[in-house]
Design a protein around this motif. Structure first.
Motif, PDB file in Angstrom:
ATOM      1  N   SER A  18     -24.592  15.931 -60.073  1.00 47.73           N
ATOM      2  CA  SER A  18     -25.953  15.726 -60.579  1.00 47.73           C
ATOM      3  C   SER A  18     -26.541  14.480 -59.925  1.00 47.73           C
ATOM      4  N   GLY A  19     -27.849  14.389 -59.967  1.00 51.65           N
ATOM      5  CA  GLY A  19     -28.543  13.251 -59.369  1.00 51.65           C
ATOM      6  C   GLY A  19     -29.640  13.712 -58.441  1.00 51.65           C
ATOM      7  N   ARG A  20     -29.906  12.914 -57.402  1.00 47.46           N
ATOM      8  CA  ARG A  20     -30.967  13.206 -56.443  1.00 47.46           C
ATOM      9  C   ARG A  20     -30.398  13.837 -55.173  1.00 47.46           C
ATOM     10  N   MET A  21     -31.273  14.572 -54.500  1.00 44.12           N
ATOM     11  CA  MET A  21     -30.896  15.118 -53.198  1.00 44.12           C
ATOM     12  C   MET A  21     -30.890  13.993 -52.174  1.00 44.12           C
ATOM     13  N   GLY A  22     -30.022  14.112 -51.203  1.00 44.14           N
ATOM     14  CA  GLY A  22     -29.991  13.206 -50.068  1.00 44.14           C
ATOM     15  C   GLY A  22     -29.785  14.031 -48.813  1.00 44.14           C
ATOM     16  N   CYS A  23     -29.735  13.399 -47.682  1.00 42.25           N
ATOM     17  CA  CYS A  23     -29.547  14.122 -46.416  1.00 42.25           C
ATOM     18  C   CYS A  23     -28.302  15.009 -46.462  1.00 42.25           C
ATOM     19  N   LEU A  24     -27.223  14.476 -47.037  1.00 43.81           N
ATOM     20  CA  LEU A  24     -25.959  15.209 -47.052  1.00 43.81           C
ATOM     21  C   LEU A  24     -25.945  16.379 -48.027  1.00 43.81           C
ATOM     22  N   THR A  25     -26.987  16.504 -48.848  1.00 45.38           N
ATOM     23  CA  THR A  25     -27.082  17.672 -49.716  1.00 45.38           C
ATOM     24  C   THR A  25     -27.233  18.929 -48.855  1.00 45.38           C
ATOM     25  N   CYS A  26     -28.053  18.842 -47.833  1.00 48.23           N
ATOM     26  CA  CYS A  26     -28.341  20.002 -46.987  1.00 48.23           C
ATOM     27  C   CYS A  26     -27.641  19.964 -45.640  1.00 48.23           C
ATOM     28  N   HIS A  27     -27.310  18.773 -45.151  1.00 46.09           N
ATOM     29  CA  HIS A  27     -26.764  18.629 -43.807  1.00 46.09           C
ATOM     30  C   HIS A  27     -25.325  18.129 -43.826  1.00 46.09           C
ATOM     31  N   ASP A  28     -24.517  18.675 -42.927  1.00 49.07           N
ATOM     32  CA  ASP A  28     -23.135  18.257 -42.756  1.00 49.07           C
ATOM     33  C   ASP A  28     -22.984  17.690 -41.348  1.00 49.07           C
ATOM     34  N   PRO A  29     -22.845  16.372 -41.203  1.00 50.65           N
ATOM     35  CA  PRO A  29     -22.785  15.774 -39.870  1.00 50.65           C
ATOM     36  C   PRO A  29     -21.559  16.198 -39.070  1.00 50.65           C
ATOM     37  N   HIS A  30     -20.602  16.840 -39.696  1.00 49.05           N
ATOM     38  CA  HIS A  30     -19.388  17.264 -39.012  1.00 49.05           C
ATOM     39  C   HIS A  30     -19.369  18.772 -38.762  1.00 49.05           C
TER      40      HIS A  30
END
Length: 80
Positions: A18-30
């Motif tokens: 729970s919480g806010r969305m961040g870049c890593l919510t949608c994107h996986d840098p790996h």
């Protein structure tokens, strides 16, 4: 207790369910940088087909979840 596939982030930046969305919510840098259906904008996405993420967005954006998701970086956002 496990790691969520689409993490949200608390005020301290700790990932969780729970919480806010961040870049890593949608994107996986790996993810390897595979080009998605939209060229460069589809790189590194956890859900290139936007099926599961649109379900997550539908919690608050019922009728237009997919539109909100597709325009997330280009649309005007409202602060909660």
């Amino acid at each position: 207790g496990g790691r969520p596939l689409f993490p949200l982030f608390d005020e301290a930046g700790k990932p969780g369910m729970s919480g806010r969305m961040g870049c890593l919510t949608c994107h996986d840098p790996h993810a390897g940088g595979k080009t998605g259906e939209n060229g460069a904008s589809g790189k590194y996405q956890r859900d290139p087909g936007k099926i599961f993420l649109s379900d997550i967005c539908a919690t608050c954006h019922r009728g237009d979840a997919l539109k909100v998701l597709k325009e997330f970086h280009t649309g005007q956002r409202k602060e909660p």
